[in-house]
Design a protein around this motif. Sequence first.
Motif, PDB file in Angstrom:
ATOM      1  N   ALA A 140      22.145   3.669 -44.863  1.00 14.54           N
ATOM      2  CA  ALA A 140      22.863   4.939 -45.003  1.00 14.54           C
ATOM      3  C   ALA A 140      22.993   5.337 -46.468  1.00 14.54           C
ATOM      4  O   ALA A 140      22.792   6.503 -46.833  1.00 14.54           O
ATOM      5  CB  ALA A 140      24.239   4.838 -44.351  1.00 14.54           C
ATOM      6  N   PHE A 143      19.552   6.429 -47.889  1.00 11.39           N
ATOM      7  CA  PHE A 143      19.165   7.747 -47.384  1.00 11.39           C
ATOM      8  C   PHE A 143      19.991   8.846 -48.056  1.00 11.39           C
ATOM      9  O   PHE A 143      19.455   9.884 -48.470  1.00 11.39           O
ATOM     10  CB  PHE A 143      19.339   7.793 -45.867  1.00 11.39           C
ATOM     11  N   LYS A 147      18.533  11.754 -50.434  1.00  8.86           N
ATOM     12  CA  LYS A 147      18.680  13.134 -49.974  1.00  8.86           C
ATOM     13  C   LYS A 147      19.384  13.999 -51.018  1.00  8.86           C
ATOM     14  O   LYS A 147      19.073  15.185 -51.185  1.00  8.86           O
ATOM     15  CB  LYS A 147      19.478  13.149 -48.664  1.00  8.86           C
ATOM     16  N   THR A 233      26.819   5.503 -36.254  1.00  8.88           N
ATOM     17  CA  THR A 233      25.376   5.350 -36.457  1.00  8.88           C
ATOM     18  C   THR A 233      25.039   5.656 -37.919  1.00  8.88           C
ATOM     19  O   THR A 233      25.873   6.157 -38.671  1.00  8.88           O
ATOM     20  CB  THR A 233      24.595   6.321 -35.564  1.00  8.88           C
ATOM     21  N   GLU A 234      23.790   5.364 -38.286  1.00 11.45           N
ATOM     22  CA  GLU A 234      23.342   5.681 -39.645  1.00 11.45           C
ATOM     23  C   GLU A 234      23.464   7.185 -39.917  1.00 11.45           C
ATOM     24  O   GLU A 234      23.919   7.604 -40.988  1.00 11.45           O
ATOM     25  CB  GLU A 234      21.898   5.226 -39.833  1.00 11.45           C
ATOM     26  N   LYS A 235      23.080   8.003 -38.928  1.00 10.70           N
ATOM     27  CA  LYS A 235      23.155   9.453 -39.096  1.00 10.70           C
ATOM     28  C   LYS A 235      24.590   9.909 -39.311  1.00 10.70           C
ATOM     29  O   LYS A 235      24.867  10.755 -40.182  1.00 10.70           O
ATOM     30  CB  LYS A 235      22.552  10.143 -37.871  1.00 10.70           C
ATOM     31  N   THR A 236      25.523   9.345 -38.535  1.00  6.64           N
ATOM     32  CA  THR A 236      26.936   9.704 -38.684  1.00  6.64           C
ATOM     33  C   THR A 236      27.443   9.334 -40.067  1.00  6.64           C
ATOM     34  O   THR A 236      28.168  10.107 -40.712  1.00  6.64           O
ATOM     35  CB  THR A 236      27.792   8.988 -37.616  1.00  6.64           C
ATOM     36  N   VAL A 238      25.705   8.947 -42.866  1.00  5.68           N
ATOM     37  CA  VAL A 238      25.103   9.826 -43.876  1.00  5.68           C
ATOM     38  C   VAL A 238      25.789  11.194 -43.860  1.00  5.68           C
ATOM     39  O   VAL A 238      26.104  11.757 -44.911  1.00  5.68           O
ATOM     40  CB  VAL A 238      23.582   9.969 -43.645  1.00  5.68           C
ATOM     41  N   ASN A 239      26.032  11.735 -42.663  1.00  3.99           N
ATOM     42  CA  ASN A 239      26.718  13.031 -42.563  1.00  3.99           C
ATOM     43  C   ASN A 239      28.113  12.975 -43.177  1.00  3.99           C
ATOM     44  O   ASN A 239      28.552  13.929 -43.838  1.00  3.99           O
ATOM     45  CB  ASN A 239      26.812  13.467 -41.096  1.00  3.99           C
ATOM     46  N   GLN A 242      27.732  12.961 -46.947  1.00  5.08           N
ATOM     47  CA  GLN A 242      27.281  14.274 -47.440  1.00  5.08           C
ATOM     48  C   GLN A 242      28.393  15.320 -47.399  1.00  5.08           C
ATOM     49  O   GLN A 242      28.552  16.097 -48.346  1.00  5.08           O
ATOM     50  CB  GLN A 242      26.083  14.747 -46.614  1.00  5.08           C
TER      51      GLN A 242
END
Length: 249
Positions: A140, A143, A147, A233-236, A238-239, A242
């Motif tokens: 995370a 990424f 990004k 999750t990884e996406k959560t 990262v969000n 961000q």
Amino acid sequence: MDTLAQVHLASQYLATAGKSFLEAKSDDSHTNVGFFSEDHTLRTWGLDESGTYLAFQYDHFSLNWVSKDKKETFTLKGKSHGEIVEWISKIAVESKLSKPYVYDLHYDLPYSNEGSFKFGDPNSEELQKLTNLRTLAQNALEFFLQKENLESDIRIWPHHFDTGAFVVLNDGSGKSIGLGLAIPDSMVNGHYFYISGYHGHDGIDTSTFKNLAQGEWKNDGFKGAILKTSGTTEKTAVNFFQEAFSLYK
């Protein structure tokens, strides 16, 4: 002693190897370690010019000494502090490191490896969970930094045992950002992601920041945002980083 505490204690042998063999840095970064997801290890910085390092291997609950000439493994189960120090000291001499190994912590931990302490046989499921959390944090953070076009080492700091990154923003604002994964503490009864902003050494007040889609802002003692890792999750993750970062900017 629970599995997390045993892993935290095991990491101190890596921290003290960095302290013993590397030139001291004012921010103590010579004692921090990296996490490598390909073999589930914590590793010191290179301890000599050839890149010799000491590692902790989650899967086998062992210390690994890796140099250009040898790789040796020392299983921690049932081992005392004295036996571990003796092994590292001996192998450092055999590897012709220029300084002796000394186990000397300059901070206090909430548990001890002294006296009759011996490492136990940790729960394999718990070890796997801890490995998964370090992998999640590493991925995370990598990424997010990529990004946002930010640069930072991602390291585990042996005192508080957090996976952390730190970035000084180059936008002229004088702000810096710290973010990462923390182990359970007095603020959160479980692992959690965090991000905090600073002006110099002062934490930036978050009381006027709008609510986050994931996680929550804190402003009492710790000033920043947190997100519990449970179900994350990884996406959560990262969000979360961000969204919070955009409000600091």
